[in-house]
Design an enzyme around this catalytic site. Structure first.
Site, PDB file in Angstrom:
ATOM      1  N   CYS A 179     -34.835 -15.842  12.773  1.00 19.54           N
ATOM      2  CA  CYS A 179     -35.710 -17.017  12.875  1.00 19.54           C
ATOM      3  C   CYS A 179     -35.284 -17.972  13.998  1.00 19.54           C
ATOM      4  CB  CYS A 179     -35.783 -17.735  11.545  1.00 19.54           C
ATOM      5  SG  CYS A 179     -34.175 -18.015  10.784  1.00 19.54           S
TER       6      CYS A 179
HETATM    7  N1  LIG Z   1     -35.173 -16.582   5.043  1.00 18.34           N
HETATM    8  C1  LIG Z   1     -35.491 -16.597   6.334  1.00 18.34           C
HETATM    9  O1  LIG Z   1     -35.965 -17.611   6.872  1.00 18.34           O
HETATM   10  C2  LIG Z   1     -35.296 -15.373   7.155  1.00 18.34           C
HETATM   11  C3  LIG Z   1     -34.708 -14.239   6.648  1.00 18.34           C
HETATM   12  N2  LIG Z   1     -34.533 -13.145   7.448  1.00 18.34           N
HETATM   13  C4  LIG Z   1     -33.893 -11.938   6.929  1.00 18.34           C
HETATM   14  O2  LIG Z   1     -34.808 -11.268   6.064  1.00 18.34           O
HETATM   15  C5  LIG Z   1     -34.102 -10.606   5.016  1.00 18.34           C
HETATM   16  C6  LIG Z   1     -34.637 -11.129   3.687  1.00 18.34           C
HETATM   17  O3  LIG Z   1     -34.417 -12.522   3.649  1.00 18.34           O
HETATM   18  P1  LIG Z   1     -34.842 -13.434   2.432  1.00 18.34           P
HETATM   19  O4  LIG Z   1     -36.102 -12.940   1.853  1.00 18.34           O
HETATM   20  O5  LIG Z   1     -34.760 -14.827   2.891  1.00 18.34           O
HETATM   21  O6  LIG Z   1     -33.644 -13.133   1.423  1.00 18.34           O
HETATM   22  P2  LIG Z   1     -33.594 -13.410  -0.146  1.00 18.34           P
HETATM   23  O7  LIG Z   1     -32.179 -13.650  -0.491  1.00 18.34           O
HETATM   24  O8  LIG Z   1     -34.590 -14.444  -0.516  1.00 18.34           O
HETATM   25  O9  LIG Z   1     -34.079 -12.015  -0.768  1.00 18.34           O
HETATM   26  C7  LIG Z   1     -33.450 -10.810  -0.493  1.00 18.34           C
HETATM   27  C8  LIG Z   1     -33.670  -9.883  -1.662  1.00 18.34           C
HETATM   28  O10 LIG Z   1     -32.949  -8.670  -1.452  1.00 18.34           O
HETATM   29  C9  LIG Z   1     -32.353  -8.225  -2.658  1.00 18.34           C
HETATM   30  N3  LIG Z   1     -30.921  -8.005  -2.426  1.00 18.34           N
HETATM   31  C10 LIG Z   1     -29.952  -8.909  -2.270  1.00 18.34           C
HETATM   32  N4  LIG Z   1     -28.774  -8.307  -2.026  1.00 18.34           N
HETATM   33  C11 LIG Z   1     -29.012  -6.983  -2.032  1.00 18.34           C
HETATM   34  C12 LIG Z   1     -28.206  -5.840  -1.854  1.00 18.34           C
HETATM   35  N5  LIG Z   1     -26.911  -5.942  -1.617  1.00 18.34           N
HETATM   36  N6  LIG Z   1     -28.785  -4.629  -1.927  1.00 18.34           N
HETATM   37  C13 LIG Z   1     -30.106  -4.515  -2.161  1.00 18.34           C
HETATM   38  N7  LIG Z   1     -30.914  -5.580  -2.378  1.00 18.34           N
HETATM   39  C14 LIG Z   1     -30.380  -6.793  -2.285  1.00 18.34           C
HETATM   40  C15 LIG Z   1     -32.505  -9.312  -3.700  1.00 18.34           C
HETATM   41  O11 LIG Z   1     -33.403  -8.850  -4.669  1.00 18.34           O
HETATM   42  P3  LIG Z   1     -32.907  -8.348  -6.119  1.00 18.34           P
HETATM   43  O12 LIG Z   1     -31.780  -9.244  -6.521  1.00 18.34           O
HETATM   44  O13 LIG Z   1     -34.136  -8.532  -6.950  1.00 18.34           O
HETATM   45  O14 LIG Z   1     -32.520  -6.933  -5.939  1.00 18.34           O
HETATM   46  C16 LIG Z   1     -33.111 -10.483  -2.933  1.00 18.34           C
HETATM   47  O15 LIG Z   1     -34.129 -11.128  -3.664  1.00 18.34           O
HETATM   48  C17 LIG Z   1     -32.625 -10.909   5.240  1.00 18.34           C
HETATM   49  O16 LIG Z   1     -32.029  -9.875   5.952  1.00 18.34           O
HETATM   50  C18 LIG Z   1     -32.657 -12.185   6.078  1.00 18.34           C
HETATM   51  O17 LIG Z   1     -31.524 -12.334   6.850  1.00 18.34           O
HETATM   52  C19 LIG Z   1     -34.969 -13.110   8.734  1.00 18.34           C
HETATM   53  C20 LIG Z   1     -35.574 -14.198   9.288  1.00 18.34           C
HETATM   54  C21 LIG Z   1     -35.753 -15.440   8.545  1.00 18.34           C
HETATM   55  C1  LIG Z   2     -30.483 -21.900   7.180  1.00 25.42           C
HETATM   56  C2  LIG Z   2     -29.808 -20.557   7.312  1.00 25.42           C
HETATM   57  O1  LIG Z   2     -28.823 -20.292   6.649  1.00 25.42           O
HETATM   58  N1  LIG Z   2     -30.349 -19.702   8.166  1.00 25.42           N
HETATM   59  C3  LIG Z   2     -29.833 -18.382   8.375  1.00 25.42           C
HETATM   60  C4  LIG Z   2     -30.633 -17.645   9.420  1.00 25.42           C
HETATM   61  C5  LIG Z   2     -31.821 -16.933   8.838  1.00 25.42           C
HETATM   62  C6  LIG Z   2     -32.153 -15.657   9.613  1.00 25.42           C
HETATM   63  O2  LIG Z   2     -32.937 -15.547  10.508  1.00 25.42           O
HETATM   64  O3  LIG Z   2     -31.397 -14.701   9.202  1.00 25.42           O
HETATM   65  P1  LIG Z   2     -31.022 -13.259   9.759  1.00 25.42           P
HETATM   66  O4  LIG Z   2     -30.689 -13.272  11.171  1.00 25.42           O
HETATM   67  O5  LIG Z   2     -29.871 -12.883   8.920  1.00 25.42           O
HETATM   68  O6  LIG Z   2     -32.173 -12.403   9.462  1.00 25.42           O
HETATM   69  C7  LIG Z   2     -28.394 -18.442   8.891  1.00 25.42           C
HETATM   70  O7  LIG Z   2     -28.038 -19.363   9.616  1.00 25.42           O
HETATM   71  O8  LIG Z   2     -27.672 -17.486   8.633  1.00 25.42           O
END
Ligand SMILES: NC(=O)C1=CN([C@@H]2O[C@H](COP(=O)(O)OP(=O)(O)OC[C@H]3O[C@@H](n4cnc5c(N)ncnc54)[C@H](OP(=O)(O)O)[C@@H]3O)[C@@H](O)[C@H]2O)C=CC1
Ligand SMILES: CC(=O)N[C@@H](CCC(=O)OP(=O)(O)O)C(=O)O
Length: 376
Positions: free
Chosen positions: A188
């Site tokens: 992000c």
């Molecule tokens: N949040 C953001 O703004 C952004 C996030 N991302 C990336 O997108 C991905 C998802 O992010 P986000 O939705 O925010 O994360 P969340 O923590 O909200 O959700 C991730 C889900 O993955 C599952 N999970 C967690 N750990 C594990 C594991 N070890 N093995 C398998 N499943 C697992 C969990 O579900 P359950 O417990 O039900 O199995 C959890 O709800 C991440 O890689 C993050 O870095 C990228 C850009 C922006």
């Molecule tokens: C506020 C906050 O904690 N933000 C996350 C970035 C979210 C993101 O883009 O995560 P990935 O690159 O892992 O997909 C961080 O700084 O690690």
């Protein structure tokens, strides 16, 4: 298929009315059949998280896809609306503890919304099962496994795939995405930073080194999985920097911008956690090679993004509120005592994650990248 009584057994007008009804019914049936054939089956891994929720909200109104599998590590098969109450009435699906093989048999395209390291375990198996994958994690974004290991502190278990995985930022790599089987969805902060700086680097107007990026993110950027730093009492009414000099988005930003500008890029990336739900603002300080006016710089940016529906080069200073819940990235520039400041704002969960993931899915399917996302 419906049938019509013989022409000579009905009065002429009645026959014509029935014939018209038949034509309409047949056309409707054909449309439904065609729709069923054209619907792409979608699975989301990590369906209980924040990015999955945003994916589901967008996919619910997408005309060419059907969500067919959602995964969780829980074995209780919770209904998706139990996990995400805002989706009540939208999907009749449960979240299941499925293996990648089981997911592969139920889906054509998989969004992998798992944390990094978990993703690289699932992705090779999904690809082997014949699925196309949009990986939202960081596992396939860096092209060099050594760089991944240095910044993530883990050995990459699928290193050979890194150098030929396409980086899923359509505004930069849009021509490479349609033929891919795996798309590495950007981070992000990285999308937000890259979209602001890319036009100026591509035009050779700024120095590629010594760029300061001051990033601020809402708390949902850290995901829904509980962590100490994102507890309400820890982050509410407080702003703090974190990951200074160590944040893993640094090499990602440098990798893509070096590709855009054709020379090594060096950034000092300083992220901050802001007590708000969502949104990212990056204020960036590159050095101009030669003096330019704000109007000249905005003009360069507007030309660079002339055909890009989701980047808005704005006259005002971008704000997270202007892009919240949308797939837009707003960018602008100002000069302050000769110092150029580039501003860029996104919604971290949409343009920073799930919105761009759907842009990528649309490109994989040969659809308009805006499909399902306008009005946004
Ligand atoms: N949040 C953001 O703004 C952004 C996030 N991302 C990336 O997108 C991905 C998802 O992010 P986000 O939705 O925010 O994360 P969340 O923590 O909200 O959700 C991730 C889900 O993955 C599952 N999970 C967690 N750990 C594990 C594991 N070890 N093995 C398998 N499943 C697992 C969990 O579900 P359950 O417990 O039900 O199995 C959890 O709800 C991440 O890689 C993050 O870095 C990228 C850009 C922006
Ligand atoms: C506020 C906050 O904690 N933000 C996350 C970035 C979210 C993101 O883009 O995560 P990935 O690159 O892992 O997909 C961080 O700084 O690690």
């Amino acid at each position: 298929m419906p049938r019509l009584a013989a022409k000579d057994t009905l009065p002429r007008v009645e026959y014509q009315v029935r014939q018209n009804t038949l034509k309409t019914t047949t056309a409707r049936l054909r449309k439904v059949e065609l729709r069923n054939i054209l619907m792409t089956r979608i699975a989301i891994l990590g369906a209980t998280g924040y990015t999955a929720l945003e994916l589901l909200k967008i996919l619910a109104r997408h005309p060419h896809v059907e969500v067919t599998a959602l995964t969780t590590r829980q074995d209780t098969k919770p209904h998706v609306s139990e996990i995400h109450p805002s989706l009540a009435g939208q999907f009749d699906l449960v979240c299941e503890n499925l293996s990648p093989e089981e997911v592969g048999s139920r889906a054509d395209i998989v969004f992998c919304a798992l944390p990094h390291t978990a993703s690289m375990e699932a992705v090779p198996q999904l690809l082997d099962a014949g699925c196309k994958v949009v990986d939202l994690s960081a596992d396939y974004r860096l092209s060099d496994p050594g760089v991944y290991e240095k910044w993530y502190g883990h050995v990459h278990t699928d290193p050979t795939r890194l150098s030929n995985t396409v980086y899923g930022l359509p505004e930069i790599y849009g021509d490479r995405i349609p033929g891919a089987s795996l798309v590495a969805n950007p981070g992000c902060y990285t999308s937000t930073s890259i979209l602001g700086l890319a036009p100026l680097l591509a035009a050779g107007l700024i120095e590629p080194t010594g760029i300061i990026i001051d990033g601020k993110s809402g708390v949902s950027g850290a995901g829904r999985t509980p962590k100490l730093g994102t507890l309400y009492a820890e982050c509410n009414e407080s702003v703090t920097a974190y990951g200074i000099g160590t944040h893993r988005h640094t090499p990602e930003i440098e990798q893509v911008l070096a590709d855009v500008g054709g020379a090594a890029v060096q950034v000092a990336f300083n992220p901050h956690l802001i007590p708000m739900d969502r949104g990212i603002l990056c204020s960036m300080y590159p050095k101009l090679k030669e003096p330019k006016s704000v109007e000249e710089l905005l003009d360069v940016m507007r030309k660079f993004y002339a055909n890009q529906p989701f980047v808005r080069v704005v006259d005002n200073i971008p704000a997270t509120k202007h892009v919240a819940h949308t797939n837009f990235c707003d960018i602008s520039v100002r000069l302050n005592q000769g110092q150029l400041v580039v501003f860029s704002a996104t919604d971290n969960l949409i343009k920073g994650a799930s919105g761009v993931a759907v842009q990528n899915m649309n490109l994989l399917l040969g659809l308009d990248q805006r499909m399902g996302m306008l009005p946004c």
